[in-house]
Design an enzyme around this catalytic site. Structure first.
Site, PDB file in Angstrom:
ATOM      1  N   LYS A  39     -17.974  29.720  14.466  1.00 22.40           N
ATOM      2  CA  LYS A  39     -17.111  28.795  14.257  1.00 22.40           C
ATOM      3  C   LYS A  39     -16.824  27.735  15.293  1.00 22.40           C
ATOM      4  O   LYS A  39     -17.167  26.614  15.294  1.00 22.40           O
ATOM      5  CB  LYS A  39     -15.814  29.022  13.503  1.00 22.40           C
ATOM      6  CG  LYS A  39     -14.863  27.998  13.584  1.00 22.40           C
ATOM      7  CD  LYS A  39     -13.758  28.544  12.824  1.00 22.40           C
ATOM      8  CE  LYS A  39     -12.758  29.171  13.857  1.00 22.40           C
ATOM      9  NZ  LYS A  39     -12.154  28.576  15.056  1.00 22.40           N
ATOM     10  N   THR A  40     -16.318  28.519  16.251  1.00 22.13           N
ATOM     11  CA  THR A  40     -15.997  27.615  17.681  1.00 22.13           C
ATOM     12  C   THR A  40     -17.253  27.056  18.344  1.00 22.13           C
ATOM     13  O   THR A  40     -17.302  25.564  18.761  1.00 22.13           O
ATOM     14  CB  THR A  40     -15.281  28.441  18.755  1.00 22.13           C
ATOM     15  OG1 THR A  40     -14.347  29.294  18.061  1.00 22.13           O
ATOM     16  CG2 THR A  40     -14.852  27.620  19.931  1.00 22.13           C
ATOM     17  N   ASP A 231      -9.589  22.055  13.260  1.00 23.54           N
ATOM     18  CA  ASP A 231     -10.040  23.409  13.466  1.00 23.54           C
ATOM     19  C   ASP A 231      -9.086  24.325  12.414  1.00 23.54           C
ATOM     20  O   ASP A 231      -7.876  23.650  12.362  1.00 23.54           O
ATOM     21  CB  ASP A 231      -9.907  23.765  14.707  1.00 23.54           C
ATOM     22  CG  ASP A 231     -10.508  25.208  14.965  1.00 23.54           C
ATOM     23  OD1 ASP A 231     -11.244  25.720  14.173  1.00 23.54           O
ATOM     24  OD2 ASP A 231     -10.247  25.684  16.087  1.00 23.54           O
ATOM     25  N   GLU A 232      -9.582  25.051  12.242  1.00 27.06           N
ATOM     26  CA  GLU A 232      -8.424  26.454  11.295  1.00 27.06           C
ATOM     27  C   GLU A 232      -7.806  25.574  10.111  1.00 27.06           C
ATOM     28  O   GLU A 232      -6.814  25.659  10.056  1.00 27.06           O
ATOM     29  CB  GLU A 232      -7.424  27.029  12.278  1.00 27.06           C
ATOM     30  CG  GLU A 232      -8.156  27.746  13.256  1.00 27.06           C
ATOM     31  CD  GLU A 232      -8.919  29.034  12.909  1.00 27.06           C
ATOM     32  OE1 GLU A 232      -8.862  29.315  11.662  1.00 27.06           O
ATOM     33  OE2 GLU A 232      -9.175  29.693  13.693  1.00 27.06           O
ATOM     34  N   GLN A 265      -9.736  33.694   5.077  1.00 29.65           N
ATOM     35  CA  GLN A 265      -8.633  33.876   6.268  1.00 29.65           C
ATOM     36  C   GLN A 265      -7.451  33.148   6.330  1.00 29.65           C
ATOM     37  O   GLN A 265      -6.837  33.131   7.442  1.00 29.65           O
ATOM     38  CB  GLN A 265      -9.381  33.761   7.495  1.00 29.65           C
ATOM     39  CG  GLN A 265     -10.676  34.530   7.640  1.00 29.65           C
ATOM     40  CD  GLN A 265     -11.338  34.492   9.020  1.00 29.65           C
ATOM     41  OE1 GLN A 265     -10.795  34.932  10.144  1.00 29.65           O
ATOM     42  NE2 GLN A 265     -12.455  33.896   8.985  1.00 29.65           N
ATOM     43  N   ARG A 623     -12.375  42.238  12.004  1.00 29.02           N
ATOM     44  CA  ARG A 623     -12.114  42.230  13.659  1.00 29.02           C
ATOM     45  C   ARG A 623     -12.968  43.212  14.413  1.00 29.02           C
ATOM     46  O   ARG A 623     -13.171  43.217  15.470  1.00 29.02           O
ATOM     47  CB  ARG A 623     -10.642  42.718  13.903  1.00 29.02           C
ATOM     48  CG  ARG A 623      -9.364  41.734  13.506  1.00 29.02           C
ATOM     49  CD  ARG A 623      -9.929  40.093  13.653  1.00 29.02           C
ATOM     50  NE  ARG A 623     -10.432  39.551  12.502  1.00 29.02           N
ATOM     51  CZ  ARG A 623     -10.904  38.303  12.460  1.00 29.02           C
ATOM     52  NH1 ARG A 623     -11.166  37.903  13.746  1.00 29.02           N
ATOM     53  NH2 ARG A 623     -11.471  37.874  11.417  1.00 29.02           N
TER      54      ARG A 623
END
Length: 757
Positions: A39-40, A231-232, A265, A623
């Site tokens: 994503k980043t 973002d997010e 998420q 994770r």
């Protein structure tokens, strides 16, 4: 706008779907980014591609949730395009909106050099308003009122709208705070007179600026920010999304807005975030182009498959299926323990085993829990094994303020000459004993070589201070008498109640205060365990009559009296699942997986909250890169009682095909005997006998036709009997082909079963 013809090496680092998301620059774009999907990289390369394509940096607005994320983003972009990266408007919602308001605030009646009130400033103003209104400060708790005002602002509810909202007013009346709307009104007026904005105002006033549109100011910023990225996005609240729409829709047409996030998420509803924003985006921007980043670069296939299986139980979601081309790797390990103490020990044992067997360092390993209060038992066992650890984003259990406060009361009840304990709690909760009085008391004790407690009866005080200290002395005397006659647990419960700390935290009525109460309850559970356990630990054979509060305090002081400085050391990480979002570790232990704990008991009656708990579990398991262990205890102390819980439904939602083994649980050893760890053994249902079902003759029935008691055929496992079907449409089936007619739990949606009778 089209991709430039020149060769761009940074685009070669992207897979096909990432490249499409990066190079599709015009119109609304939604990037659904699964965990570990890059994503980043997509977000930063998209900005880099805009700059490479000739877009001036000041026309790009990139909104993040942390300054760290914005800084890292600029650093990555710089590697592709050079120093222009630092001219991009990239930062948090609050920081960038404050920057705009510094230029435009005068249009809203604020000075452009307005002050920004932090949390302490805000509480101070609210406290003053409550005091001037002559209201009871216990009923109108500052923290609770602050939270109420913040929530109102985040939902675009002004003081006038607040008083007109019968639901809000009724809520306040039920909580005996019917004057909350007046406090809100006076607080807003006081801030305006002071030329100040609080953190919520930075969003609210930005909305006002664009919505009220003085001097056509909205068009000015719509024309400046031609490209907007968030973002997010799943973490945005109602107000943030409303501001985004005002920025992004120009003269009725959507601009070039790109949101990046993952509805699976979305786990921060307690902060005001709403999953509705990302679910609603396609409706609000019907021309949106959606790109789903489904390839997971982080985890092995068993972990990825488990994540897919679990999240399918949530009905409201954007459909996607993450996948990985990594090798299968290790299956998921399950630890079943008889008690939470045994769970802590077995997790510590498994960490030692993993370090030796797989050559893992401590920093490769994390323990994730649902609530911070759960860290205590794991901290204690890691200390006993001499495994260094750190609490991520927080303090070690015994270093938390509320725990230190309670322990100070416990210590003072055992030893009234403990000056450090007395100094900590003589005015907590506040009882009108000022710092000047405390300083005079310290000086008097030093001059006469006495303890501060011995000087309480002789120090010169005002009538008010004398009354306050007299009340404090009586509390400690009662606590001391109880500690001398009761066992450690009874004494600790009595002292905590007498201290008034829990009542104070309850009055705050906030998420943070509830966490602190949970920590205090966890401490009391530890005292209860200390009082009742037959064997405290290897080598600790203590008669139950000696389980005094004094001995408990000795035990934890020895445990906590070690070097706390773990900076730059190789440490195991302990953290809540909420704090783990965005992080990754080679090995992850998700602990406390029991009904009423994870999922939380508060979510069980609300389908939306239960879905969020499942998303939280989804975040937890994704994770892990290579090793994932899920653990639960059949019993644990909660609120002073031994409670027996079923395993979490989330564990049951993972297919046996992805689970390595189960732990055999041996009965608790009798007094004086060592505790024996269970051994791993393969699941009996792991290897079915070879079947001979011809696929062309196999005709699965619909889900609605499958009933309990029927005999069915499964392509892989053959003939079986449906024993039960739960409300989540998960069937328990006993298959004849499996060893000892073992049972399997299968989701009917994916089972493909044929009724044979």
């Amino acid at each position: 706008m089209h991709e430039l013809d020149v060769q761009k090496s940074y685009l070669d680092e992207l897979n096909d779907i990432q490249k499409q998301a990066v190079t599709t620059l015009d119109g609304p774009v939604m990037v659904i980014a699964g965990p570990g999907s890059g994503k980043t990289r997509v977000l930063t390369y998209r900005i880099a591609h805009l700059l490479k394509s000739g877009v001036p940096p000041y026309q790009i607005l990139a909104l993040t949730f942390t300054n760290k994320a914005a800084s890292e983003m600029k650093s990555r972009i710089e590697k592709v395009v050079g120093p222009d990266a630092f001219k991009v408007w990239a930062g948090t919602f609050h920081s960038l909106f404050a920057r705009i308001l510094r230029v435009e605030a005068h249009r809203l009646g604020y000075p452009n050099d307005f002050s920004i009130y932090d949390t302490d400033d805000t509480k101070s103003v609210i406290k003053e308003v409550i005091k001037t209104m002559g209201l009871d400060t216990k009923t109108y708790n500052v923290g609770a009122i602050k939270s109420r005002i913040s929530s109102a602002k985040s939902n675009l509810i002004t003081p006038k709208m607040y008083v007109a909202n019968e639901e809000l007013m009724e809520h306040d009346r039920m909580n005996r705070r019917h004057m909350t709307h007046k406090i809100y009104e006076k607080y807003v007026a006081k801030c305006q007179r002071a030329g100040a904005m609080d953190f919520d105002d930075l969003l609210l006033q930005m909305f006002r600026l664009l919505y009220q549109n003085p001097d056509n100011i909205r068009a000015k910023y719509q024309q400046q920010f031609r490209y907007i990225m968030v973002d997010e996005f799943q973490d945005t609240n109602f107000l943030q999304y409303e501001i985004l729409k005002l920025f992004a829709i120009y003269q009725g047409s959507p601009q070039n807005v790109c949101i990046v996030g993952d509805d699976a998420q979305s786990i921060y509803s307690f902060r005001g975030a709403t999953i509705e924003n990302i679910l609603q985006f396609e409706h609000d921007f019907p021309e949106v182009q959606t790109f789903k980043l489904e390839q997971n670069y982080r985890s092995t296939s068993h972990i990825v498959e488990a994540a897919n299986q679990v999240i399918t139980y949530n009905k409201r979601q954007i459909q996607k299926k993450i996948w990985t081309d990594k090798i299968e790797g290790n299956k998921i390990k399950i630890i079943k323990a008889m008690s939470d103490t045994e769970e802590g020990k077995r997790v510590a044992d498994s960490i030692v085993e993993q370090k030796n067997r797989f050559n893992l360092s401590n920093s490769n390993i994390a323990i994730l829990y649902r609530t911070n209060a759960q860290s205590r038992v794991f901290e204690e066992h890691l200390r006993r094994y001499n495994i260094p650890y750190r609490i991520y984003g927080g303090q070690s259990f015994y270093q938390r303020k509320e725990i230190r406060d309670v322990i100070a009361y416990l210590r003072l009840s055992i030893n009234s000459k403990d000056d450090e304990a007395l100094k900590r709690v003589i005015n907590y909760p506040k009882r009108g004993v000022g710092q000047t009085t405390v300083n005079n008391l310290i000086q008097l004790a030093n001059d006469n070589e006495l303890s501060m407690w011995q000087c309480l009866s002789t120090i010169e005080l005002s009538a008010r201070a004398r009354k306050s200290i007299g009340s404090f002395v009586e509390i400690i005397k009662k606590c001391r008498a109880k500690a001398e006659t009761a066992d450690a647990y009874e004494a600790a419960v009595f002292i905590v109640k007498q201290s008034g700390i829990v009542d104070l935290l309850k009055s705050e009525n906030s998420f943070e205060a509830q966490n602190r109460i949970d920590n205090i309850n966890a401490l009391l559970d530890g005292v209860q365990q200390f009082t009742e356990d037959d064997v405290l630990d290897e080598g600790e054979d203590i008669d139950k009559q000696e389980r005094t509060l004094s001995h408990f305090l000795q035990t934890i002081s020895l445990m906590t009296d070690q070097d706390e400085d773990t900076e730059n050391k190789d440490t195991v990480t302990l953290l809540s699942v909420h704090a783990a979002k965005g992080l990754e570790f080679k090995s992850v232990f998700v602990v406390g997986l029991e009904e009423n704990l994870f999922p939380s008991y508060m979510s069980l009656s609300d389908p939306e909250q239960l879905d969020e708990e499942r998303r939280l579990f989804y975040v937890a398991i994704t994770r892990a890169e290579e090793y994932l262990c899920l653990s639960f205890a059949n019993s644990r102390y909660q609120y002073g009682q031994m409670r027996f819980n079923d395993p979490s439904r989330f564990v049951e939602e993972i297919s046996d095909d992805n689970i390595e083994a189960s732990m055999t649980i041996k009965k608790k050893a009798s007094f004086g005997e060592p505790k024996i760890l269970g051994n791993f053994k393969p699941l009996k249902s792991a290897t079915p006998k070879k079947l001979a079902i011809d696929p062309k003759d196999f005709k699965p029935n619909s889900i609605s036709e499958i009933k309990e008691g029927q005999h069915v055929l499964h392509m892989k496992f053959g003939r079986g009997e449906v024993l039960s079907i739960d409300e989540r449409k998960v069937a328990t089936i006993r298959f004849e082909s499996l060893t000892d007619n073992a049972e399997k739990r299968i989701m009917l949606e994916y089972a493909r079963l044929q009724i044979v009778d």
